[in-house]
Design a protein around this motif. Structure first.
Motif, short mmCIF file in Angstrom:
data_model
loop_
_atom_site.label_atom_id
_atom_site.label_comp_id
_atom_site.label_asym_id
_atom_site.label_seq_id
_atom_site.Cartn_x
_atom_site.Cartn_y
_atom_site.Cartn_z
N ILE A 138 0.84 -1.24 0.08
CA ILE A 138 0.03 -0.05 -0.03
C ILE A 138 0.82 1.18 -0.10
O ILE A 138 0.61 2.09 -0.65
N ASP A 139 1.95 1.28 0.74
CA ASP A 139 2.65 2.40 0.71
C ASP A 139 3.42 2.65 -0.79
O ASP A 139 3.44 3.94 -1.27
N ARG A 140 3.72 1.51 -1.61
CA ARG A 140 4.15 1.78 -2.89
C ARG A 140 3.09 2.25 -3.83
O ARG A 140 3.32 3.21 -4.61
N VAL A 141 1.74 1.83 -3.49
CA VAL A 141 0.89 2.39 -4.31
C VAL A 141 0.16 3.84 -4.18
O VAL A 141 0.30 4.57 -5.10
N VAL A 142 0.53 4.31 -2.94
CA VAL A 142 0.38 5.52 -2.51
C VAL A 142 1.50 6.54 -3.15
O VAL A 142 1.37 7.61 -3.80
N ALA A 143 2.78 5.94 -3.15
CA ALA A 143 3.77 6.73 -3.76
C ALA A 143 3.95 6.75 -5.22
O ALA A 143 4.04 7.64 -5.72
N GLU A 144 3.84 5.64 -5.84
CA GLU A 144 3.74 5.59 -7.29
C GLU A 144 2.60 5.89 -8.02
O GLU A 144 2.60 6.57 -9.11
N ARG A 145 1.22 5.77 -7.41
CA ARG A 145 0.04 6.10 -8.27
C ARG A 145 -0.22 5.58 -9.39
O ARG A 145 -0.94 6.49 -10.33
N SER A 146 0.66 4.64 -9.87
CA SER A 146 0.44 4.23 -11.31
C SER A 146 -1.28 3.68 -11.51
O SER A 146 -1.73 3.14 -10.64
N GLU A 147 -1.76 3.83 -12.74
CA GLU A 147 -3.01 3.05 -12.99
C GLU A 147 -3.32 1.77 -12.44
O GLU A 147 -4.24 1.36 -11.88
N ALA A 148 -2.29 0.94 -12.74
CA ALA A 148 -2.27 -0.45 -12.59
C ALA A 148 -2.31 -0.67 -11.10
O ALA A 148 -3.07 -1.46 -10.76
N LEU A 149 -1.56 -0.01 -10.24
CA LEU A 149 -1.53 -0.30 -8.90
C LEU A 149 -2.73 0.25 -8.30
O LEU A 149 -3.36 -0.24 -7.30
N LEU A 150 -3.26 1.36 -8.80
CA LEU A 150 -4.49 1.94 -8.15
C LEU A 150 -5.79 0.97 -8.58
O LEU A 150 -6.50 0.79 -7.54
N ARG A 151 -5.79 0.29 -9.92
CA ARG A 151 -6.66 -0.67 -10.15
C ARG A 151 -6.48 -1.69 -9.16
O ARG A 151 -7.78 -2.17 -8.73
N ARG A 152 -5.41 -2.43 -8.77
CA ARG A 152 -5.49 -3.53 -7.89
C ARG A 152 -5.91 -2.57 -6.31
O ARG A 152 -6.68 -3.74 -5.81
N ALA A 153 -5.63 -1.91 -6.11
CA ALA A 153 -5.95 -1.29 -4.73
C ALA A 153 -7.43 -1.09 -4.79
O ALA A 153 -8.21 -1.74 -3.69
N ARG A 154 -8.05 -0.57 -5.57
CA ARG A 154 -9.45 -0.25 -5.56
C ARG A 154 -10.19 -1.77 -5.41
O ARG A 154 -11.22 -1.97 -4.83
N ARG A 155 -9.75 -2.69 -6.22
CA ARG A 155 -10.55 -3.96 -6.46
C ARG A 155 -10.20 -4.92 -4.84
O ARG A 155 -11.11 -5.42 -4.64
N VAL A 156 -9.08 -4.59 -4.62
CA VAL A 156 -8.97 -5.21 -3.31
C VAL A 156 -9.96 -4.57 -2.19
O VAL A 156 -10.43 -5.52 -1.21
N LEU A 157 -9.62 -3.34 -2.05
CA LEU A 157 -10.56 -2.66 -0.92
C LEU A 157 -11.83 -3.03 -1.08
O LEU A 157 -12.54 -3.11 0.10
N GLU A 158 -12.49 -2.99 -2.33
CA GLU A 158 -14.02 -3.13 -2.22
C GLU A 158 -14.24 -4.51 -1.86
O GLU A 158 -15.60 -4.90 -1.45
N CYS A 159 -13.51 -5.65 -1.96
CA CYS A 159 -14.10 -6.87 -1.65
C CYS A 159 -13.22 -7.45 -0.24
O CYS A 159 -13.20 -8.40 0.18
N SER A 160 -12.89 -6.23 0.60
CA SER A 160 -11.99 -6.82 1.95
C SER A 160 -12.75 -6.87 3.05
O SER A 160 -12.39 -6.96 4.23
N GLY A 161 -14.19 -6.80 2.98
CA GLY A 161 -14.99 -6.64 3.99
C GLY A 161 -14.99 -7.73 5.17
O GLY A 161 -14.76 -7.50 6.28
N PRO A 162 -14.53 -8.92 4.69
CA PRO A 162 -14.40 -10.26 5.76
C PRO A 162 -13.16 -10.08 6.33
O PRO A 162 -13.00 -10.91 7.31
N VAL A 163 -12.18 -9.44 5.89
CA VAL A 163 -10.88 -9.33 6.53
C VAL A 163 -10.96 -8.58 7.87
O VAL A 163 -11.64 -7.64 8.20
#
Length: 250
Positions: A138-163
């Motif tokens: 997540i620190d790299r996602v925030v630092a780099e902000r590439s579309e691919a990393l942001l796409r991954r972050a969005r997808r994981v955050l949205e399905c992370s309810g049970p964690v």
């Protein structure tokens, strides 16, 4: 990488006598029967792990089948192999396969569904899985902000309810540094309340909610704020709370 994996899977299926035709798939064994991608997944995906390949190449081939077929069942076979007597699968190849597909600019429903109902709902695997697909990065996602990393972050955050909240809280907090991820954090919080296995701490979640820059007409924003302010942790533990919120916020 994904296209190469997909083509390798297509060649492997051809070796099994299975080929794609205009409206589906066909097997040499039953040339008159049109097969769906789901039928191909159920019939052949598990056979990948019986191939005379090292485990890493088996995993790569399985992910190629996932790319080719787009069927959730392929992820089930990957999980079965990981939990089998021959398992676990090589973790670096397994999680790299998930990360690549979460970053790809193509449909990832089978991948996110797999994370949600298999890896995240199982508390024996959810912490490791969440760390591998987002928490460690997540620190790299925030630092780099590439579309691919942001796409991954969005997808994981949205399905992370049970964690578990203690597992994901720092990742949510870090993701909130990027306005581009605020809507995904909100959907993660909403799922954390509504999922049958969802987990959150109401006070902390309410604080997060207050720091998100969201459109004022965001659906269910007011209701979520209402249930969290009342101290409710989960829809299923407080079955009447959401209905009360709907009435109060209407």
């Amino acid at each position: 990488m994904e296209m190469r994996a997909e083509e390798a899977a297509r060649r492997w299926l051809a070796d099994q006598g299975v080929s794609q035709v205009r409206d589906g798939w066909m097997s040499d064994e039953k040339p008159d029967a049109l097969l769906t991608a789901n039928q191909v997944a159920h019939s052949w995906a598990g056979d990948v792990f019986a191939e005379d390949l090292d485990a890493a190449d088996q995993v790569r081939l399985a992910f190629g089948l996932l790319d080719l077929l787009g069927e959730y069942w392929v992820t089930c076979e990957i999980r079965f192999a990981n939990e089998s007597e021959e398992g676990p699968l090589p973790a670096d190849v397994l999680w790299d396969g998930y990360r690549q597909r979460l970053e790809a600019d193509r449909d990832a429903e089978a991948v996110t569904y797999s994370l949600w109902v298999d890896w995240f709902e199982d508390h024996a695997t959810s912490a490791t899985a969440f760390a591998e697909v987002l928490g460690n990065d997540i620190d790299r996602v925030v630092a780099e902000r590439s579309e691919a990393l942001l796409r991954r972050a969005r997808r994981v955050l949205e399905c992370s309810g049970p964690v578990h909240w203690t597992v994901k809280e720092l990742t949510y907090r870090t993701a909130m540094r990027l306005p581009a991820l605020h809507s995904a954090v909100f959907r993660g919080l909403l799922a954390s309340f509504h999922d049958a296995y969802g987990d959150l701490e109401p006070t902390a979640a309410l604080t997060f909610l207050g720091r998100l820059d969201l459109p004022t007409n965001t659906q269910h924003l007011a209701e979520l704020r209402h249930v969290l302010a009342a101290g409710h942790k989960n829809h299923y533990r407080s079955p009447g709370a959401w209905d009360d919120a709907l009435r109060s916020c209407s």
